[in-house]
Scaffold this motif. Sequence first.
Motif, PDB file in Angstrom:
ATOM      1  N   ALA A   1      51.276  39.742 -32.721  1.00  0.00           N
ATOM      2  CA  ALA A   1      51.719  40.954 -32.242  1.00  0.00           C
ATOM      3  C   ALA A   1      53.137  41.111 -32.108  1.00  0.00           C
ATOM      4  O   ALA A   1      53.854  42.239 -32.180  1.00  0.00           O
ATOM      5  CB  ALA A   1      50.962  41.238 -30.948  1.00  0.00           C
ATOM      6  N   ASP A   2      53.597  40.025 -31.728  1.00  0.00           N
ATOM      7  CA  ASP A   2      55.225  39.980 -31.344  1.00  0.00           C
ATOM      8  C   ASP A   2      55.993  39.985 -32.665  1.00  0.00           C
ATOM      9  O   ASP A   2      57.096  40.383 -32.628  1.00  0.00           O
ATOM     10  CB  ASP A   2      55.534  38.901 -30.927  1.00  0.00           C
ATOM     11  N   ARG A   3      55.466  40.004 -33.758  1.00  0.00           N
ATOM     12  CA  ARG A   3      56.258  40.413 -34.911  1.00  0.00           C
ATOM     13  C   ARG A   3      56.558  41.636 -35.004  1.00  0.00           C
ATOM     14  O   ARG A   3      57.247  42.098 -35.842  1.00  0.00           O
ATOM     15  CB  ARG A   3      55.335  39.916 -36.459  1.00  0.00           C
ATOM     16  N   TRP A   4      56.070  42.582 -34.253  1.00  0.00           N
ATOM     17  CA  TRP A   4      56.083  44.013 -34.448  1.00  0.00           C
ATOM     18  C   TRP A   4      57.033  44.480 -33.256  1.00  0.00           C
ATOM     19  O   TRP A   4      57.122  45.888 -33.096  1.00  0.00           O
ATOM     20  CB  TRP A   4      54.688  44.671 -34.370  1.00  0.00           C
ATOM     21  N   ASP A   5      57.464  43.447 -32.340  1.00  0.00           N
ATOM     22  CA  ASP A   5      58.333  43.703 -31.075  1.00  0.00           C
ATOM     23  C   ASP A   5      59.578  44.723 -31.705  1.00  0.00           C
ATOM     24  O   ASP A   5      60.100  45.583 -30.845  1.00  0.00           O
ATOM     25  CB  ASP A   5      58.684  42.822 -30.408  1.00  0.00           C
ATOM     26  N   TRP A   6      59.773  44.327 -32.703  1.00  0.00           N
ATOM     27  CA  TRP A   6      61.344  45.105 -33.124  1.00  0.00           C
ATOM     28  C   TRP A   6      61.140  46.504 -33.425  1.00  0.00           C
ATOM     29  O   TRP A   6      61.928  47.401 -33.510  1.00  0.00           O
ATOM     30  CB  TRP A   6      61.844  44.354 -34.267  1.00  0.00           C
ATOM     31  N   LEU A   7      59.744  47.069 -33.616  1.00  0.00           N
ATOM     32  CA  LEU A   7      59.537  48.412 -33.830  1.00  0.00           C
ATOM     33  C   LEU A   7      59.259  49.029 -32.374  1.00  0.00           C
ATOM     34  O   LEU A   7      58.815  50.245 -32.542  1.00  0.00           O
ATOM     35  CB  LEU A   7      58.342  48.638 -34.621  1.00  0.00           C
ATOM     36  N   SER A   8      59.591  48.313 -31.130  1.00  0.00           N
ATOM     37  CA  SER A   8      59.452  48.990 -29.881  1.00  0.00           C
ATOM     38  C   SER A   8      60.110  50.318 -29.961  1.00  0.00           C
ATOM     39  O   SER A   8      59.932  51.186 -29.089  1.00  0.00           O
ATOM     40  CB  SER A   8      59.792  48.159 -28.691  1.00  0.00           C
ATOM     41  N   SER A   9      61.413  50.459 -30.417  1.00  0.00           N
ATOM     42  CA  SER A   9      62.025  51.583 -30.633  1.00  0.00           C
ATOM     43  C   SER A   9      61.489  52.958 -31.266  1.00  0.00           C
ATOM     44  O   SER A   9      61.009  52.614 -32.287  1.00  0.00           O
ATOM     45  CB  SER A   9      63.241  51.599 -31.374  1.00  0.00           C
ATOM     46  N   ARG A  10      61.228  54.284 -30.739  1.00  0.00           N
ATOM     47  CA  ARG A  10      60.754  55.109 -31.153  1.00  0.00           C
ATOM     48  C   ARG A  10      61.020  55.578 -32.518  1.00  0.00           C
ATOM     49  O   ARG A  10      60.215  55.794 -33.511  1.00  0.00           O
ATOM     50  CB  ARG A  10      60.603  56.091 -30.347  1.00  0.00           C
ATOM     51  N   TRP A  11      62.512  55.662 -32.458  1.00  0.00           N
ATOM     52  CA  TRP A  11      63.354  56.195 -33.755  1.00  0.00           C
ATOM     53  C   TRP A  11      63.056  54.996 -34.946  1.00  0.00           C
ATOM     54  O   TRP A  11      62.982  55.625 -36.001  1.00  0.00           O
ATOM     55  CB  TRP A  11      64.823  56.680 -33.516  1.00  0.00           C
ATOM     56  N   ARG A  12      63.163  53.863 -34.581  1.00  0.00           N
ATOM     57  CA  ARG A  12      63.035  52.968 -35.438  1.00  0.00           C
ATOM     58  C   ARG A  12      61.724  52.845 -36.176  1.00  0.00           C
ATOM     59  O   ARG A  12      61.433  52.751 -37.560  1.00  0.00           O
ATOM     60  CB  ARG A  12      63.439  51.582 -35.064  1.00  0.00           C
ATOM     61  N   ARG A  13      60.707  52.799 -35.390  1.00  0.00           N
ATOM     62  CA  ARG A  13      59.313  52.910 -35.819  1.00  0.00           C
ATOM     63  C   ARG A  13      59.089  54.230 -36.611  1.00  0.00           C
ATOM     64  O   ARG A  13      58.292  54.051 -37.591  1.00  0.00           O
ATOM     65  CB  ARG A  13      58.450  52.765 -34.467  1.00  0.00           C
ATOM     66  N   GLY A  14      59.426  55.245 -36.283  1.00  0.00           N
ATOM     67  CA  GLY A  14      59.503  56.626 -36.939  1.00  0.00           C
ATOM     68  C   GLY A  14      60.011  56.467 -38.323  1.00  0.00           C
ATOM     69  O   GLY A  14      59.124  56.797 -39.324  1.00  0.00           O
ATOM     70  N   ALA A  15      61.319  55.793 -38.513  1.00  0.00           N
ATOM     71  CA  ALA A  15      61.806  55.730 -39.908  1.00  0.00           C
ATOM     72  C   ALA A  15      61.278  54.795 -40.697  1.00  0.00           C
ATOM     73  O   ALA A  15      60.963  55.000 -42.025  1.00  0.00           O
ATOM     74  CB  ALA A  15      63.400  55.270 -39.680  1.00  0.00           C
ATOM     75  N   VAL A  16      60.701  53.678 -40.033  1.00  0.00           N
ATOM     76  CA  VAL A  16      59.834  52.667 -40.847  1.00  0.00           C
ATOM     77  C   VAL A  16      58.315  53.522 -41.402  1.00  0.00           C
ATOM     78  O   VAL A  16      57.744  53.251 -42.507  1.00  0.00           O
ATOM     79  CB  VAL A  16      59.305  51.607 -39.969  1.00  0.00           C
ATOM     80  N   ALA A  17      57.900  54.232 -40.439  1.00  0.00           N
ATOM     81  CA  ALA A  17      56.565  54.894 -41.004  1.00  0.00           C
ATOM     82  C   ALA A  17      56.805  55.970 -42.069  1.00  0.00           C
ATOM     83  O   ALA A  17      55.945  56.075 -43.100  1.00  0.00           O
ATOM     84  CB  ALA A  17      55.981  55.697 -39.862  1.00  0.00           C
ATOM     85  N   VAL A  18      57.948  56.725 -42.018  1.00  0.00           N
ATOM     86  CA  VAL A  18      58.340  57.535 -43.122  1.00  0.00           C
ATOM     87  C   VAL A  18      58.533  56.806 -44.461  1.00  0.00           C
ATOM     88  O   VAL A  18      57.856  56.990 -45.404  1.00  0.00           O
ATOM     89  CB  VAL A  18      59.669  58.360 -42.681  1.00  0.00           C
ATOM     90  N   VAL A  19      59.152  55.404 -44.483  1.00  0.00           N
ATOM     91  CA  VAL A  19      59.313  54.779 -45.738  1.00  0.00           C
ATOM     92  C   VAL A  19      58.236  54.137 -46.165  1.00  0.00           C
ATOM     93  O   VAL A  19      57.794  54.387 -47.519  1.00  0.00           O
ATOM     94  CB  VAL A  19      60.343  53.815 -45.342  1.00  0.00           C
ATOM     95  N   LEU A  20      57.368  53.648 -45.314  1.00  0.00           N
ATOM     96  CA  LEU A  20      56.185  53.032 -45.679  1.00  0.00           C
ATOM     97  C   LEU A  20      54.988  54.190 -46.197  1.00  0.00           C
ATOM     98  O   LEU A  20      54.273  53.723 -47.050  1.00  0.00           O
ATOM     99  CB  LEU A  20      55.386  52.367 -44.311  1.00  0.00           C
TER     100      LEU A  20
END
Length: 532
Positions: free
Chosen positions: A5-24
Amino acid sequence: MRIPADRWDWLSSRWRRGAVAVVLGALPALAFPEPSLWWFAYVALVPWMLLIRTAPTGRRAALDGWLGGIGFMIAVHHWLVPSLHVFIVVLAGLLAVLWLPWGWLVRKMLGGTPSLTRATAALVVVPSGWLTAELVRSWEGLGGPWGLLGSSQWQVDPALRLASLGGIWLVSLLVVAVNTGITVLVAVPSARKPAAAGVVGCAVAAGAAWAWAPRTEETGRVRVAVVQPGIVGAQGGLSGREGRFARSEALTRDLAGQDLDLVVWGESSVGQDLAARPDLADRIAALSRTVGAPLLVNVDARRSDRPGIFKSSVLVGPQGPTGNRYDKMRLVPFGEYIPARDVLGWATSVGKAAAEDRRRGESPVVMTLPGSGTAGLRVGPLVCFESAFPDMSRKLTRSGAQVLVTQSATSTFQESWAPEQHASLAAVRAAENGRPVVHATLTGVTAVYGQDGERIGSTLGTDDSASAVYDIPLAQGTTVFVRTGDWAVYSALAVLALLCVAEGVRALRRPAPEPPEPPARTARESAAHPGR
């Protein structure tokens, strides 16, 4: 290997996670033409689903689904940017709402540490949720069924055989089921056995369909010529549409003596109503006499007998128009009409949206060719965008069409992926219906596919200005999809209905929470109120 689970810690930022979701969410677009990485479709959703399952709440999972849907919509429809400009982001955001419940569903079935039962059920539930989003999006008013995930498999024989059984819907279910199985294999070690069994089962089902699905039988052949004038600008005193007509005329004359049964021109190949311009009708009739076959042209003009502008397939024989006419029924939103123009009419100021709405036809038409060497060949015409709708070609097939013809033009999108994407749909429609499909374009990619979805002859590319003759096999019989229709869709809806029932039963059986015990009394309260 399970992903910590800690592999995803860097996605804790809402904006960073949102940008990754758009790309994926945009990744599946690579499986469609022009890249045509068809194999990538079977893993393209995995990163997106892995992200969603780590969402801390169902609301965040739904948001990840929505943002990924925006990426998917923009990537698959990027070629519309010249027409819609920034408005495409607004449209993508509206359409992506359909992936909100899918995101929530992915987390519900795969989030945390799912039980063996829940992870196994996900192999059916998650694909059903995706297909429901595709089904709703396929409504014409929401943009139509362009970019259905299953259509990325247009050149894969086993997938095309599946399409003959359950339409493009069944192929989409298969693709998402494989993605779900791989996600479970990666992220849920306790359910790897059923996940592996599910992936293998999908492969076996596709192989079985390829080997044993009923096939239509060849009953004869027909020779069809396609004329693609290409991009023709104003020159020599002729306007653009007059030059286009003249170029089509010259290419058609060159077909004389080739024993043809039909000549097909692309969408908007005639820019004026033939009833109002009998001289043009006479020129087309003369071409019919020259080549010894009727011409199926496409008129984009204001009608003289009805108000408004129509796009119409018109059959012209040696004596002139035969009376066979099909008016396009399903129009391109923001291309041929503006939905709710009173509210959204401003879209014409930021792009190339239609300045005046085209008018709609009332019913499909099957045309019987006059004097055909095949004893009255029956042709079912569609115009451009309509080839994306499985129900339209199925209805024409059930009405007796022996050859399906799509007349198209992609001049606005010549340098994009759109022409290849559009031509690939003809292969899917051919496989679904067991009928050959002629995809004739004015400027795009011209291609012909046999009744099993296999390409016939060579294509005419976006740079070609030429004619081509195709020897096309005719087929007898109908596919399972033509006979039974959208059973795959109904099955997916039934799965979701059963899930709702199961969740409702669980909620009813869950014991009511016990009332909280009264708080302990302090010594001071006891002394002050000894009787209580």
